[in-house]
Design an enzyme around this catalytic site. Structure first.
Site, PDB file in Angstrom:
ATOM      1  N   ASN A 138      38.346  55.167  22.850  1.00 52.23           N
ATOM      2  CA  ASN A 138      39.596  55.373  22.114  1.00 52.23           C
ATOM      3  C   ASN A 138      39.467  56.407  21.001  1.00 52.23           C
ATOM      4  OD1 ASN A 138      41.434  53.775  23.507  1.00 52.23           O
ATOM      5  ND2 ASN A 138      40.760  51.916  22.471  1.00 52.23           N
ATOM      6  N   SER A 147      39.971  46.443  20.517  1.00 58.51           N
ATOM      7  CA  SER A 147      39.882  47.828  20.978  1.00 58.51           C
ATOM      8  C   SER A 147      39.964  48.820  19.832  1.00 58.51           C
ATOM      9  CB  SER A 147      41.008  48.122  21.974  1.00 58.51           C
ATOM     10  OG  SER A 147      42.273  47.943  21.357  1.00 58.51           O
ATOM     11  N   HIS A 165      34.135  45.039  24.286  1.00 60.83           N
ATOM     12  CA  HIS A 165      35.440  45.624  24.604  1.00 60.83           C
ATOM     13  C   HIS A 165      35.565  45.905  26.096  1.00 60.83           C
ATOM     14  CE1 HIS A 165      38.330  49.266  24.373  1.00 60.83           C
ATOM     15  NE2 HIS A 165      39.001  48.153  24.575  1.00 60.83           N
ATOM     16  N   GLU A 203      32.304  48.227  26.414  1.00 63.56           N
ATOM     17  CA  GLU A 203      31.665  48.764  25.212  1.00 63.56           C
ATOM     18  C   GLU A 203      31.086  47.595  24.416  1.00 63.56           C
ATOM     19  OE1 GLU A 203      34.093  52.772  24.003  1.00 63.56           O
ATOM     20  OE2 GLU A 203      35.134  50.869  23.683  1.00 63.56           O
TER      21      GLU A 203
END
Length: 517
Positions: free
Chosen positions: A188, A117, A138, A150
């Protein structure tokens, strides 16, 4: 592709194995710890039984899905895998060693995907003999419930491997978005300002944690406020991700962690899992937190001392006032209360000295705006980004010279329009516009750098974090020029480089173009 290998039997590995098995794949789940494998199977079985109890799957499917998962403590068994997903702990050297071994053990046509991540896919695959088959895949937690994946291309990732990963994600019932290898990928990275800027608002004493959460929910439409989110995720994890992204961007001030994060971690106030974070918890239930909306359900009566209202620059707010029973007038001189939806409308207009003037204060402070009015004591700022008609709550921001009676009038006026209020400290952007502008700005930086397409960025933020709108779509709804004005106001007032607008945003505003399309 029938046999899927999953490395790591933690929460993410177990979730990936479950979803793959429920999608019809045979799964080989590896871990060095036999007890971890047993716990993973137990978690999968418990979740499947819950699904069956709720009627989401037939009872017979529980055993059928479990039968598709085989466990092993020997990585050599992955020689039979058609695709491998690594879900080991977030340790770069551990992952690099795993991929070096997997590269030797697996067939040459097998894609090796990492579920990292926050680490670089390029660095993870550097020791692999064929780095072109190493990609990022991800998933989001909890894997069975979250639809987003992702798909991350490292510097050496081949197009065939990326396409195979997209196809696998779709076969598992997920929505894949393509993204270049960058710290934090899309979610993120772009989400950092949501908690990062909230911490600065709290640290600058613009508002309390509960006020910020309430504004995020009721003014912006987020399902959870930033402090509620930090308590859910865990302050230790939140702080670690902030610090990791900050370091990977070589200290860019946009990602700088806040001292409050470290203080909370050192105090052991990690959130729900410790029973104390920004809020208090007992057996996982919050004992306090942001209050729900009140006045949207039961608006207060029209203010008896105010009959005539002049609203300039905000047709939606004028409509709300008219429906609340106020008599709308065009001339400020005839009004008992004046609302200016655009600070520029102050020019050439001077209400009577005793009249309360409400000014939209998302781009400049109330104190600065009040210098243009005959009686600054009667000027009160309010949040109009997003528009008042689109929110359940309005921030009210008195300036340094504002009379408390004027602030009270502003609060009561918005209550009569069916809007809750929070009185916050005078600051450009207030809370709602500041949070949204910083999120949008980071999305604009990501788009400018070619990290992903506009559609991918918006899709990722909506599916990965349940945002009501993608940040770029949000910018076009609010108006890119207004977003730019908020950022410029913050940079002018604070002098901080963290608020520098993305060149992409500035150019689109100059060209009169939306951020999408």
């Amino acid at each position: 592709m029938r046999r899927l290998g999953v490395v790591g039997a933690g929460t993410m590995g177990a979730g990936i194995a479950q979803v793959a098995a429920q999608s019809g794949f045979d799964v080989l789940l590896y871990d060095v710890d036999p007890e971890a494998l047993a716990r993973a199977l137990g978690r999968v079985e418990s979740d499947l039984q819950r699904q069956a109890a709720r009627g989401r799957i037939p009872d017979a499917q529980v055993a059928e899905v479990l039968g598709r998962i085989t466990t092993t403590t020997s990585l050599g068994d992955f020689a039979a895998a058609d695709f491998v997903i690594e879900a080991a702990p977030e340790d770069l050297e551990l992952k690099r060693r795993l991929f070096e071994r997997l590269d030797r053990l697996c067939r040459e046509d097998v894609v090796l995907a990492t579920n990292t991540s926050s680490l670089s896919v390029t660095q993870i695959g550097a020791l692999a003999g064929r780095a072109d088959r190493v990609v990022g895949m991800h998933f989001f937690n909890p894997v069975p419930a979250m639809r987003l994946v992702e798909v991350v291309g490292g510097d050496a990732s081949g197009e065939a491997a990326l396409q195979a990963t997209v196809s696998l994600a779709e076969a598992m019932g997920k929505v894949p978005v393509r993204v270049r290898d960058t710290p934090g990928f899309i979610v993120n990275r772009v989400a950092r300002p949501f908690t990062g800027e909230a911490l600065r608002l709290l640290g600058d004493q613009v508002a309390t944690a509960a006020q910020i959460d309430r504004i995020a929910r009721l003014a912006c439409g987020f399902r959870m406020g930033p402090f509620e989110l930090m308590d859910l995720v865990g302050m230790d994890i939140n702080f670690a991700v902030h610090r990791s992204v900050y370091e990977q961007f070589f200290g860019d001030p946009r990602f700088r962690p806040h001292p409050l994060q470290e203080r909370m971690v050192k105090a052991g106030r990690l959130g729900r899992k410790t029973g104390q974070g920004w809020y208090r918890y007992r057996e996982g239930r919050a004992l306090d937190g942001p209050a729900p909306a009140q006045h949207s359900l039961a608006p207060t009566p029209r203010l008896p001392e105010i009959r005539n209202v002049a609203v300039l620059g905000d047709a939606d707010l004028a409509d709300l006032a008219a429906r609340a029973g106020y008599r709308m007038v065009d001339c400020c001189a005839d009004a008992d209360l004046v609302v200016l939806g655009d600070p520029a409308l102050l020019v050439g207009r001077q209400p009577a000295p005793g009249v309360v003037v409400l000014i939209e204060a998302s781009t400049r402070s109330t104190t600065e705006l009040a210098t243009q009015v005959v009686n600054p004591a009667r000027v009160v700022g309010y949040g109009g980004i997003p528009r008042v008609s689109r929110r359940e709550l309005v921030e009210v921001a008195p300036g340094l010279r504002t009379d408390p009676a004027a602030t009270a009038t502003a609060v009561r006026f918005f209550h009569s329009l069916g809007r809750d209020t929070e009185v916050v400290t005078d600051s450009p952007g207030l809370v709602a516009a500041r949070l949204l502008a910083c999120l949008i700005n980071e999305a604009a930086f990501a788009l400018q750098e070619g990290i992903a397409t506009a559609e991918a960025i918006d899709t990722a933020m909506q599916l990965g974090l349940n945002y009501p709108l993608g940040p770029l779509e949000w910018a076009d709804e609010l108006g890119p020029d207004k977003v730019l004005a908020v950022l410029e106001g913050l940079q002018r007032e604070t002098g901080e480089e963290r608020y520098r607008p993305a060149p992409y945003l500035r150019k689109r505003v100059l060209a009169g173009m939306p951020l999408r399309g």
